[in-house]
Design a protein around this motif. Sequence first.
Motif, PDB file in Angstrom:
ATOM      1  N   THR A  84       0.825  -1.199   0.000  1.00  0.00           N
ATOM      2  CA  THR A  84       0.000   0.000   0.000  1.00  0.00           C
ATOM      3  C   THR A  84       0.863   1.254   0.000  1.00  0.00           C
ATOM      4  O   THR A  84       0.595   2.208  -0.736  1.00  0.00           O
ATOM      5  N   ASP A 125     -11.447   3.933   0.805  1.00  0.00           N
ATOM      6  CA  ASP A 125     -11.239   2.596   0.256  1.00  0.00           C
ATOM      7  C   ASP A 125     -11.230   2.591  -1.263  1.00  0.00           C
ATOM      8  O   ASP A 125     -10.406   1.917  -1.891  1.00  0.00           O
ATOM      9  N   GLU A 126     -12.156   3.349  -1.877  1.00  0.00           N
ATOM     10  CA  GLU A 126     -12.260   3.273  -3.338  1.00  0.00           C
ATOM     11  C   GLU A 126     -10.985   3.759  -4.032  1.00  0.00           C
ATOM     12  O   GLU A 126     -10.625   3.257  -5.105  1.00  0.00           O
ATOM     13  N   THR A 144      -7.834   3.545  -2.688  1.00  0.00           N
ATOM     14  CA  THR A 144      -6.847   2.481  -2.467  1.00  0.00           C
ATOM     15  C   THR A 144      -7.133   1.280  -3.366  1.00  0.00           C
ATOM     16  O   THR A 144      -6.214   0.705  -3.973  1.00  0.00           O
ATOM     17  N   ILE A 145      -8.390   0.898  -3.469  1.00  0.00           N
ATOM     18  CA  ILE A 145      -8.779  -0.233  -4.318  1.00  0.00           C
ATOM     19  C   ILE A 145      -8.430   0.052  -5.774  1.00  0.00           C
ATOM     20  O   ILE A 145      -7.918  -0.816  -6.493  1.00  0.00           O
ATOM     21  N   PHE A 189      -2.651  -4.551   1.755  1.00  0.00           N
ATOM     22  CA  PHE A 189      -3.931  -4.530   1.042  1.00  0.00           C
ATOM     23  C   PHE A 189      -4.360  -5.982   0.850  1.00  0.00           C
ATOM     24  O   PHE A 189      -3.535  -6.801   0.428  1.00  0.00           O
ATOM     25  N   PRO A 190      -5.600  -6.318   1.184  1.00  0.00           N
ATOM     26  CA  PRO A 190      -6.651  -5.459   1.733  1.00  0.00           C
ATOM     27  C   PRO A 190      -6.432  -5.155   3.217  1.00  0.00           C
ATOM     28  O   PRO A 190      -5.861  -5.960   3.938  1.00  0.00           O
ATOM     29  N   ARG A 191      -6.898  -3.965   3.614  1.00  0.00           N
ATOM     30  CA  ARG A 191      -6.730  -3.509   4.993  1.00  0.00           C
ATOM     31  C   ARG A 191      -7.978  -3.770   5.833  1.00  0.00           C
ATOM     32  O   ARG A 191      -7.925  -3.785   7.057  1.00  0.00           O
ATOM     33  N   GLN A 250     -12.274  -3.818   1.521  1.00  0.00           N
ATOM     34  CA  GLN A 250     -11.210  -3.990   0.534  1.00  0.00           C
ATOM     35  C   GLN A 250     -11.044  -5.461   0.159  1.00  0.00           C
ATOM     36  O   GLN A 250     -10.773  -5.785  -1.005  1.00  0.00           O
TER      37      GLN A 250
END
Length: 219
Positions: A31, A61-62, A64-65, A86-88, A92
């Motif tokens: 990440t 989140d969106e 990072t995703i 990731f995922p956190r 996610q």
Amino acid sequence: MRIVLVGPPGAGKGTQAALLAQTLSVPHISTGDLFRANISQGTELGLKAQQFMREGQLVPDEVTIGMAKDRMDQADAEDGFLLDGFPRNLAQAEALDEILRDAELKLDAVLDLEVPEEEIVKRIAGRRMCRQDSSHIFHVEYTPSKEQGVCDTCGGELYQREDDHEETVRKRLEVYHSETEPIIDYYRSQGLVTTLSALGAVSDVTSRALSALGRAEAA
């Protein structure tokens, strides 16, 4: 192989992720690296993340995703990847499942690095960094400098980062327990999780991880 590495702060995820990715010849996707790369390249997602970070807010989140999806779509990740950080959280994790499902792919394994909480506090709170070069890192118990408060390498002052104070470490652990730990049960229900002790020599932990991945590949 497509692998998720999970564990509390101080478990050695970054070290193990780099070693495992190199051994398995897959990219290590963290990440922190995603944020730095997108911000330095001035991508749309990077600019969005930077705005939230400047305001002292968590990156949504969106965003990072989106960064993770873009990275996983790159050519070097075609045959697999190792995800670190990731995922956190559950949102996610569910998004990652959807991304992989759309690509007709799936995770092969989730490695859960386990360390007793008091050991984590000791590891992080005892860390000292050099003001002149942050790559020079010591530990008051495990790797002390020859002269207290002085870097052996360059003579710079050693100090304790704010993030490494015991009170801060315990707060970070609380966040991990509430936000990230639930994804372990989520993936365990899919039969993907192997919990490994992250105590001992780095090479020993790597060997345990590779052994677990061998079993996952055989399955």
